[in-house]
Design an enzyme around this catalytic site. Structure first.
Site, PDB file in Angstrom:
ATOM      1  N   GLN A   1       4.809 -13.575  -4.493  1.00 15.00           N
ATOM      2  CA  GLN A   1       5.004 -14.910  -5.279  1.00 15.00           C
ATOM      3  C   GLN A   1       4.504 -14.478  -6.576  1.00 15.00           C
ATOM      4  O   GLN A   1       5.553 -14.859  -7.190  1.00 15.00           O
ATOM      5  CB  GLN A   1       4.406 -15.923  -4.307  1.00 15.00           C
ATOM      6  CG  GLN A   1       4.408 -17.222  -5.310  1.00 15.00           C
ATOM      7  CD  GLN A   1       5.972 -17.982  -5.245  1.00 15.00           C
ATOM      8  OE1 GLN A   1       6.726 -17.742  -4.210  1.00 15.00           O
ATOM      9  NE2 GLN A   1       6.189 -18.791  -6.053  1.00 15.00           N
ATOM     10  N   THR A   2       3.431 -13.701  -6.464  1.00 16.57           N
ATOM     11  CA  THR A   2       2.865 -13.653  -7.964  1.00 16.57           C
ATOM     12  C   THR A   2       2.466 -11.919  -8.173  1.00 16.57           C
ATOM     13  O   THR A   2       1.696 -11.955  -9.049  1.00 16.57           O
ATOM     14  CB  THR A   2       1.710 -14.313  -8.061  1.00 16.57           C
ATOM     15  OG1 THR A   2       0.573 -14.131  -7.198  1.00 16.57           O
ATOM     16  CG2 THR A   2       2.218 -15.994  -8.035  1.00 16.57           C
ATOM     17  N   HIS A   3       3.107 -11.182  -7.325  1.00 18.57           N
ATOM     18  CA  HIS A   3       2.744  -9.860  -7.237  1.00 18.57           C
ATOM     19  C   HIS A   3       1.064  -9.682  -7.154  1.00 18.57           C
ATOM     20  O   HIS A   3       0.208  -8.774  -7.668  1.00 18.57           O
ATOM     21  CB  HIS A   3       2.757  -8.949  -8.489  1.00 18.57           C
ATOM     22  CG  HIS A   3       2.899  -7.438  -8.308  1.00 18.57           C
ATOM     23  ND1 HIS A   3       3.413  -6.898  -7.058  1.00 18.57           N
ATOM     24  CD2 HIS A   3       2.516  -6.692  -9.188  1.00 18.57           C
ATOM     25  CE1 HIS A   3       3.252  -5.643  -7.148  1.00 18.57           C
ATOM     26  NE2 HIS A   3       2.805  -5.395  -8.363  1.00 18.57           N
ATOM     27  N   HIS A   4       0.598 -10.403  -6.270  1.00 11.03           N
ATOM     28  CA  HIS A   4      -1.059 -10.286  -5.853  1.00 11.03           C
ATOM     29  C   HIS A   4      -0.761  -9.769  -4.394  1.00 11.03           C
ATOM     30  O   HIS A   4      -1.186  -8.352  -4.363  1.00 11.03           O
ATOM     31  CB  HIS A   4      -1.587 -11.554  -5.622  1.00 11.03           C
ATOM     32  CG  HIS A   4      -2.694 -11.737  -4.661  1.00 11.03           C
ATOM     33  ND1 HIS A   4      -2.979 -12.787  -3.699  1.00 11.03           N
ATOM     34  CD2 HIS A   4      -3.781 -10.846  -4.432  1.00 11.03           C
ATOM     35  CE1 HIS A   4      -3.951 -12.677  -3.005  1.00 11.03           C
ATOM     36  NE2 HIS A   4      -4.438 -11.382  -3.242  1.00 11.03           N
TER      37      HIS A   4
ATOM     38  N   SER B   1       1.829  -8.330  -2.914  1.00 13.79           N
ATOM     39  CA  SER B   1       2.547  -6.964  -2.990  1.00 13.79           C
ATOM     40  C   SER B   1       1.943  -5.898  -3.798  1.00 13.79           C
ATOM     41  O   SER B   1       2.369  -4.721  -3.893  1.00 13.79           O
ATOM     42  CB  SER B   1       3.823  -7.627  -3.577  1.00 13.79           C
ATOM     43  OG  SER B   1       3.954  -8.173  -4.955  1.00 13.79           O
TER      44      SER B   1
END
Length: 275
Positions: free
Chosen positions: A232-235, A237
């Site tokens: 969702q916010t590249h946290h 991932s």
């Protein structure tokens, strides 16, 4: 020497290096956990500083002045070796290491299992905050092989040599849950949730690496492709990106805009896997 540490470092491997010159240990867990117990010498970093935090894509890299301030505040120098950990299995630690990679700093390690594994091994801790020694970090050219800008993502998401690794929950991927105007996933994306590599029976250490490699290959995530991770916010991932790096996937990148950008853009295609 700290520079001898591997990318994936166990608590027992890190222990004899505590106090090494050039070693910077960064705790990205919750403040209350840090205050109770942290790896000796570890400084605490507020994970909010790792993202831009502006809509519609809060996960983008901070602006250059914010990046320089962040890296100076933690005392980063070109010779510093960073060891990152957190209390959630690697999400925020992975985000810091991805950020370092994006600015061209490749001297870094991930503490396998974070504070949970450290405590489970009965290793010494501190409850007194450690103070960083600020530096004057100068940003250079960013690494173009770390972050994927929106325009490139839109142009290449369906390329034959690209595989999109969607690290969100199954419900988000299928379109049952949505945190953007659009629900679902990018056409052709592969789902492998960010927590799947974590061994919950071993204090969130990584599971067997060969097993992870086989599971990813079964879903088409292989080192011969360019792999792009997002959530969702590249946290979340960012941890998937880190797992890929640990597995030896050299051609792996992160889409920092992630679903918050893709799912709120009028020109992006979306699929749903509703049963």
């Amino acid at each position: 020497m700290a520079s001898d540490l591997p990318l994936l470092v166990s608590p027992q491997q890190l222990l004899p290096h505590l106090g090494d010159d050039g070693l910077l240990i960064v705790d990205l867990g919750k403040p209350v956990v840090y205050q109770q117990a942290h790896v000796p010498g570890a400084i605490h970093l507020d994970f909010k500083r790792l993202q831009r935090n502006t809509l519609p894509a809060p996960g983008l890299l901070p602006e250059d002045d914010g990046l320089a301030a962040l890296l100076s505040d933690i005392g980063l120098t070109p010779d510093t070796h960073v060891v990152a950990y957190d209390d959630e299995g690697g999400g925020w630690a992975g985000r810091l290491l991805w950020l370092l990679d994006a600015v061209g700093h490749t001297r870094y390690s991930y503490l396998d299992g974070g504070i949970h594994a450290w405590l489970a091994d009965g290793l010494p801790t501190e409850d007194t905050p450690a103070t960083a020694r600020p530096s004057d970090y100068q940003l250079g050219e960013k690494n173009p092989r770390t972050d994927v800008p929106f325009e490139e993502m839109l142009a290449r998401y369906n390329a034959d040599n690209v595989v999109i690794w969607d690290a969100r929950s199954r419900e988000e991927f299928d379109g049952v849950r949505a945190f953007a105007q659009k629900a679902g996933h990018m056409p052709g994306a592969v789902h492998y949730e960010w927590t799947e590599p974590m061994d919950k029976t071993r204090n969130l250490r990584l599971r067997d690496l060969d097993t992870l490699r086989d599971e990813l290959a079964a879903r088409g995530i292989t080192p011969d492709k360019e792999i792009i991770t997002h959530c969702q916010t590249h946290h979340r991932s960012s941890f998937s990106w880190l797992v890929g790096k640990i597995l030896g996937f050299d051609n792996i990148r992160g889409y920092a805009g992630s679903w918050s950008e893709w799912g709120n853009h009028p020109d992006t295609p979306v699929e749903k896997d509703l049963k």
